[in-house]
Enzyme design. Structure first.
Site, mmCIF file in Angstrom:
data_model
loop_
_atom_site.group_PDB
_atom_site.id
_atom_site.type_symbol
_atom_site.label_atom_id
_atom_site.label_comp_id
_atom_site.label_asym_id
_atom_site.label_seq_id
_atom_site.Cartn_x
_atom_site.Cartn_y
_atom_site.Cartn_z
ATOM 1 N N GLU A 49 -7.081 12.506 38.769
ATOM 2 C CA GLU A 49 -7.215 11.932 37.424
ATOM 3 C C GLU A 49 -6.773 12.913 36.336
ATOM 4 O O GLU A 49 -6.712 12.589 35.169
ATOM 5 C CB GLU A 49 -8.658 11.494 37.168
ATOM 6 N N ASP A 52 27.866 17.874 27.969
ATOM 7 C CA ASP A 52 26.831 16.965 28.465
ATOM 8 C C ASP A 52 26.303 16.048 27.366
ATOM 9 O O ASP A 52 26.330 16.392 26.184
ATOM 10 C CB ASP A 52 25.627 17.763 28.986
ATOM 11 N N ARG A 102 20.456 24.489 34.560
ATOM 12 C CA ARG A 102 21.885 24.236 34.389
ATOM 13 C C ARG A 102 22.417 24.703 33.035
ATOM 14 O O ARG A 102 23.616 24.764 32.818
ATOM 15 C CB ARG A 102 22.246 22.781 34.692
ATOM 16 N N PRO A 110 1.151 13.759 30.836
ATOM 17 C CA PRO A 110 1.786 12.690 30.054
ATOM 18 C C PRO A 110 1.371 12.730 28.585
ATOM 19 O O PRO A 110 1.973 12.049 27.754
ATOM 20 C CB PRO A 110 1.291 11.405 30.737
HETATM 21 N N1 SAM Z 1 -5.392 10.612 33.747
HETATM 22 C C1 SAM Z 1 -4.288 11.322 33.169
HETATM 23 C C2 SAM Z 1 -3.932 10.714 31.827
HETATM 24 O O1 SAM Z 1 -4.082 9.508 31.666
HETATM 25 O O2 SAM Z 1 -3.452 11.426 30.932
HETATM 26 C C3 SAM Z 1 -3.073 11.258 34.068
HETATM 27 C C4 SAM Z 1 -3.230 12.018 35.325
HETATM 28 S S1 SAM Z 1 -1.832 11.863 36.399
HETATM 29 C C5 SAM Z 1 -2.375 10.615 37.497
HETATM 30 C C6 SAM Z 1 -1.912 13.298 37.401
HETATM 31 C C7 SAM Z 1 -1.013 14.446 36.954
HETATM 32 O O3 SAM Z 1 0.342 14.041 37.018
HETATM 33 C C8 SAM Z 1 -1.228 14.957 35.563
HETATM 34 O O4 SAM Z 1 -2.291 15.879 35.489
HETATM 35 C C9 SAM Z 1 0.116 15.612 35.246
HETATM 36 O O5 SAM Z 1 0.166 16.940 35.744
HETATM 37 C C10 SAM Z 1 1.093 14.777 36.049
HETATM 38 N N2 SAM Z 1 1.853 13.802 35.243
HETATM 39 C C11 SAM Z 1 1.783 12.455 35.333
HETATM 40 N N3 SAM Z 1 2.618 11.861 34.484
HETATM 41 C C12 SAM Z 1 3.279 12.840 33.833
HETATM 42 C C13 SAM Z 1 4.282 12.868 32.825
HETATM 43 N N4 SAM Z 1 4.776 11.744 32.304
HETATM 44 N N5 SAM Z 1 4.740 14.070 32.402
HETATM 45 C C14 SAM Z 1 4.236 15.210 32.907
HETATM 46 N N6 SAM Z 1 3.287 15.260 33.868
HETATM 47 C C15 SAM Z 1 2.806 14.093 34.333
#
Ligand code: SAM
Length: 250
Positions: free
Chosen positions: A116, A169, A154, A88
């Site tokens: 995490e 699109d 796509r 994220p």
């Molecule tokens: N503790 C991390 C933080 O606050 O940045 C978030 C960890 S999340 C619970 C677990 C995993 O989900 C991340 O390592 C990532 O690979 C994925 N993930 C969660 N949200 C995401 C998003 N919005 N975009 C891409 N990957 C995401």
């Protein structure tokens, strides 16, 4: 285009590769997709892939060694592929990025985090790019990787087949797509706009352009900031303004 997804839930990703347009693209050798279980690269007998965070705190962190091994394995399959970490905290994914990947890259290796998150040394040493699919946190990176694979695929010629096109699109040229209709001609007393039944291709093109502009104006006016209206679009918008003025002055 070759996609490798490094994940603790390979069945989830394999199911995605086995359905719909993505499956068809794989069958036609237009794209390739493989889900790789990160746990297979853990060296201890318990197949551990996570551990407690240094400094304390809740949750577990994914260990770097199995990820390094999994990336090396994936790179042997596709040495030219870029390593993408789903997080994220990464650059926000959008349609432009999807086009850029589809046009300019041969393969992608996705690292899907869980728990995490992932040991920081993976970010700094083993990753080419960090990508997010939006400002929200999910439990894992698989859905994010699948969203990217889906939208990139796509854009690859042939994946959608001859009957479908990605050219009109939403977000292509920073506009939303025009309104679409199919049979029946009248539904709940609402008829299909007559011009769409006229067979006049130029009139239909103009109607769609106007519909696309109106939708963009109503739903996503911010898109006009990234792409100012063209001369033709300005003409259509002025005409629409005149019609609105006539309506309010009635
Ligand atoms: N503790 C991390 C933080 O606050 O940045 C978030 C960890 S999340 C619970 C677990 C995993 O989900 C991340 O390592 C990532 O690979 C994925 N993930 C969660 N949200 C995401 C998003 N919005 N975009 C891409 N990957 C995401």
């Amino acid at each position: 285009m070759d996609f490798t997804v490094l994940t603790l839930f390979p069945e989830l990703v394999a199911a995605f590769f086995g359905h719909g347009m993505i499956h068809r693209g794989i069958e036609r050798n237009l794209i390739a997709g493989k889900a790789v279980n990160i746990r297979d690269f853990s060296c201890d007998r318990h197949k551990t892939v996570d551990d407690r965070p240094y400094g304390g705190g809740s949750g577990m962190v994914m260990k770097p060694e199995p990820l390094e091994e999994a990336i090396s394995f994936a790179k042997k399959r596709t040495p030219e592929a870029k390593v993408i970490l789903m997080t994220p905290q990464g650059t926000r994914f959008d349609q432009k990025k999807a086009c850029e990947i589809a046009e300019g890259m041969k393969g992608l290796i996705f690292i899907c985090g869980r728990y995490e998150g992932i040991d920081e040394r993976v970010y700094t040493q083993l990753v080419d790019e960090e990508i997010s699919i939006g400002d929200y946190v999910m439990t894992g990176g698989e859905l994010a990787a699948m969203a990217i694979i889906d939208s990139v695929s796509r854009m690859i010629p042939g994946v959608l087949g001859s009957s479908a096109s990605s050219q009109s699109d939403s977000f292509i040229d920073d506009r939303l797509e025009y309104a679409q209709y199919t049979r029946p001609e009248v539904f709940n007393d609402l008829p299909v706009p007559g011009v769409l039944l006229s067979g006049n291709h130029e009139k239909i093109r103009q109607w769609r352009k106007r519909s696309s502009l109106q939708r963009t104006f109503m739903k996503r006016p911010d898109l006009f900031e990234t792409q100012a209206p063209t001369a033709e679009e300005k003409k259509i918008l002025r005409q629409w303004c005149r019609e609105l003025e006539t309506l309010v002055n009635q």
